[in-house]
Write a protein that holds these residues in place. Structure first.
Motif, short mmCIF file in Angstrom:
data_model
loop_
_atom_site.label_atom_id
_atom_site.label_comp_id
_atom_site.label_asym_id
_atom_site.label_seq_id
_atom_site.Cartn_x
_atom_site.Cartn_y
_atom_site.Cartn_z
N VAL A 43 -31.91 -10.04 -9.04
CA VAL A 43 -31.09 -11.15 -8.53
C VAL A 43 -30.67 -12.02 -9.71
O VAL A 43 -29.51 -12.37 -9.88
N LYS A 44 -31.65 -12.37 -10.56
CA LYS A 44 -31.36 -13.11 -11.80
C LYS A 44 -32.59 -13.02 -12.70
O LYS A 44 -33.69 -12.71 -12.21
N GLY A 45 -32.40 -13.30 -13.98
CA GLY A 45 -33.55 -13.21 -14.88
C GLY A 45 -33.37 -13.99 -16.16
O GLY A 45 -32.25 -14.31 -16.56
N THR A 46 -34.52 -14.30 -16.79
CA THR A 46 -34.53 -15.00 -18.08
C THR A 46 -35.58 -14.36 -18.99
O THR A 46 -36.68 -14.04 -18.53
N LEU A 47 -35.22 -14.19 -20.25
CA LEU A 47 -36.16 -13.77 -21.28
C LEU A 47 -36.10 -14.84 -22.36
O LEU A 47 -35.04 -15.10 -22.93
N HIS A 48 -37.24 -15.49 -22.59
CA HIS A 48 -37.29 -16.63 -23.52
C HIS A 48 -38.27 -16.31 -24.65
O HIS A 48 -39.45 -16.10 -24.40
N PHE A 83 -46.32 -10.78 -17.68
CA PHE A 83 -46.33 -9.36 -18.06
C PHE A 83 -47.45 -8.65 -17.32
O PHE A 83 -48.53 -9.19 -17.18
N PRO A 84 -47.17 -7.43 -16.85
CA PRO A 84 -48.25 -6.66 -16.22
C PRO A 84 -49.35 -6.38 -17.23
O PRO A 84 -49.10 -6.35 -18.44
N GLU A 85 -50.58 -6.23 -16.74
CA GLU A 85 -51.69 -5.88 -17.62
C GLU A 85 -51.39 -4.56 -18.31
O GLU A 85 -50.89 -3.63 -17.67
N ALA A 86 -51.66 -4.48 -19.60
CA ALA A 86 -51.38 -3.24 -20.31
C ALA A 86 -52.59 -2.83 -21.15
O ALA A 86 -53.23 -3.68 -21.77
N PRO A 124 -26.75 -12.54 -12.98
CA PRO A 124 -26.90 -13.30 -14.22
C PRO A 124 -28.24 -13.05 -14.93
O PRO A 124 -29.29 -13.00 -14.30
N LEU A 125 -28.16 -12.90 -16.25
CA LEU A 125 -29.36 -12.79 -17.10
C LEU A 125 -29.19 -13.79 -18.24
O LEU A 125 -28.09 -13.95 -18.77
N THR A 126 -30.28 -14.43 -18.62
CA THR A 126 -30.25 -15.40 -19.72
C THR A 126 -31.24 -14.97 -20.80
O THR A 126 -32.36 -14.57 -20.48
N TRP A 127 -30.79 -15.07 -22.04
CA TRP A 127 -31.69 -14.81 -23.19
C TRP A 127 -31.72 -16.07 -24.04
O TRP A 127 -30.69 -16.56 -24.45
N ILE A 128 -32.94 -16.58 -24.26
CA ILE A 128 -33.11 -17.75 -25.13
C ILE A 128 -33.94 -17.33 -26.33
O ILE A 128 -35.02 -16.74 -26.19
N GLU A 129 -33.43 -17.62 -27.51
CA GLU A 129 -34.12 -17.30 -28.77
C GLU A 129 -34.34 -18.63 -29.46
O GLU A 129 -33.39 -19.29 -29.89
N GLU A 130 -35.59 -19.06 -29.54
CA GLU A 130 -35.90 -20.40 -30.02
C GLU A 130 -36.88 -20.31 -31.18
O GLU A 130 -37.90 -19.64 -31.08
N ARG A 131 -36.54 -20.99 -32.27
CA ARG A 131 -37.43 -20.94 -33.43
C ARG A 131 -37.58 -22.32 -34.04
O ARG A 131 -36.61 -23.07 -34.16
N GLY A 132 -38.81 -22.63 -34.45
CA GLY A 132 -39.06 -23.91 -35.10
C GLY A 132 -40.43 -23.91 -35.73
O GLY A 132 -41.24 -23.02 -35.46
N PRO A 133 -40.71 -24.91 -36.57
CA PRO A 133 -42.01 -24.97 -37.25
C PRO A 133 -43.15 -25.00 -36.25
O PRO A 133 -43.09 -25.71 -35.25
N GLY A 134 -44.14 -24.19 -36.49
CA GLY A 134 -45.35 -24.21 -35.65
C GLY A 134 -45.17 -23.60 -34.27
O GLY A 134 -46.07 -23.68 -33.44
N ASN A 186 -38.96 -14.28 -16.65
CA ASN A 186 -38.84 -14.66 -15.26
C ASN A 186 -37.72 -13.80 -14.68
O ASN A 186 -36.55 -14.13 -14.83
N PHE A 187 -38.10 -12.69 -14.09
CA PHE A 187 -37.13 -11.77 -13.49
C PHE A 187 -37.29 -11.82 -11.98
O PHE A 187 -38.37 -11.52 -11.46
N CYS A 188 -36.23 -12.22 -11.28
CA CYS A 188 -36.30 -12.27 -9.82
C CYS A 188 -35.55 -11.09 -9.22
O CYS A 188 -34.40 -10.80 -9.59
N PHE A 189 -36.22 -10.41 -8.30
CA PHE A 189 -35.66 -9.25 -7.61
C PHE A 189 -35.56 -9.57 -6.13
O PHE A 189 -36.13 -10.57 -5.68
N THR A 190 -34.86 -8.74 -5.39
CA THR A 190 -34.77 -8.96 -3.94
C THR A 190 -36.18 -8.93 -3.33
O THR A 190 -36.43 -9.57 -2.32
N SER A 191 -37.12 -8.26 -4.01
CA SER A 191 -38.48 -8.12 -3.49
C SER A 191 -39.44 -9.21 -3.98
O SER A 191 -40.60 -9.23 -3.60
N GLY A 192 -38.96 -10.10 -4.85
CA GLY A 192 -39.85 -11.14 -5.40
C GLY A 192 -39.68 -11.30 -6.90
O GLY A 192 -38.92 -10.56 -7.52
#
Length: 300
Positions: free
Chosen positions: A145-150, A240-243, A211-221, A229-235
């Motif tokens: 449905v929509k998603g964000t990767l930050h 991240f799943p355990e790996a 819609p998908l959003t990608w945020i790339e943020e960098r700063g000291p420390g 945050n990926f939203c699907f019709t199912s939830g």
């Protein structure tokens, strides 16, 4: 049957280069990597030897007929020129991502490799992590449905690493690999020079206009971290799943893949899909950079 061996050279001995030297000297038993033989390494700094690997000059590496392949682990800015030199010298090339800081150069280099019948392999260890493999399984077959990767991380020297859409192309690769082809709808970048802070925000649409959003943020420390945050019709998927931990290191997995290509053990379909993905991500990175660098539109 004579076992085919490929002489290799590592160019650049930063973190990745040192990992490459280690893995080439200790290949996994009975893996394709046993067909790679480290000849030496090239560096602008003077080392002499590193773990029995000997330093050689760039000229020797390019000229030596016993060297069939180069592992390029230099800073991003010099990837393009180094790939070009080794392809011109008739060598196969493995390069750390991003392969270049311009899409045009990437397409030219790929064409050159094809004309010379050489393997051009771009490392994408971000697709080989257990965390990612589990995420991909989790996302498979679901309707977005929509998603964000930050992504957050420490400050990079952009003169060496390039614009964030290129230095952060691992994130873009994830999104394309998970959700298929994307179109950039807008992209902006905020920079605070005095604070050494940078935040790039990119908005995409999937083929289904989601819609998908990608945020790339960098700063000291800032901790090196990815939030999803990926939203699907199912939830929604917010963690991240355990790996499990992988028994095989990421660079070693990548090296095995490169060796498989040299041995002709990767299917044409796989190679074509990979080529499409790599060049598509670089094309998009360039579009993103153009959006971010456009002068502010002034509405009168």
């Amino acid at each position: 049957q004579v076992s085919k061996m490929f002489g290799t050279v590592v160019v650049g001995v930063g973190i990745a280069g040192l990992a490459r030297i280690r893995d080439l000297m200790n290949p996994m038993p009975s893996s394709p990597s046993e067909h790679l033989k480290l000849f030496g390494f090239v560096s602008r700094r003077s080392f002499g030897n590193i773990n029995k690997a000997k330093q050689i000059s760039l000229e020797d590496a390019l000229r030596n007929k016993d060297i069939h392949a180069a592992f390029i682990s230099t800073e991003n800015r010099s990837h393009e020129e180094t790939i070009r030199m080794f392809l011109e010298a008739g060598k196969h090339v493995l390069v750390e991502y991003p392969m270049s800081l311009s899409a045009k150069a990437a397409h030219e280099l790929w064409e050159m490799a094809e004309q010379k019948g050489k393997v051009l392999h771009v490392e994408h260890i971000e697709l080989l992590t257990e965390e990612y493999k589990q995420l991909k399984k989790e996302v498979a077959g679901k309707d977005l449905v929509k998603g964000t990767l930050h992504f957050t991380g420490h400050v990079l020297d952009e003169n060496k690493s390039g614009f964030p859409a290129f230095s952060g192309i691992a994130r873009l690769t994830w999104l394309i690999d998970l959700f298929g082809d994307l179109t950039v709808t807008s992209a902006t970048r905020e920079k605070q020079k005095d604070k050494n802070y940078s935040r790039m925000t990119v908005h995409f649409q999937t083929a289904n206009k989601k819609p998908l959003t990608w945020i790339e943020e960098r700063g000291p420390g800032m901790r090196r971290e990815k939030k999803i945050n990926f939203c699907f019709t199912s939830g929604c998927l917010e963690n991240f799943p355990e790996a499990p931990r992988s028994s095989v290191g990421l660079f070693m997995q990548d090296q095995n893949l490169f060796a498989k290509k040299l041995l002709g053990q990767v299917s044409k379909e796989e190679l074509a899909a990979e080529k499409w993905r790599i060049l598509r991500c670089l094309d998009l990175a360039e579009v993103i950079q153009q959006y971010c660098e456009e002068p502010e539109k002034i509405y009168s």
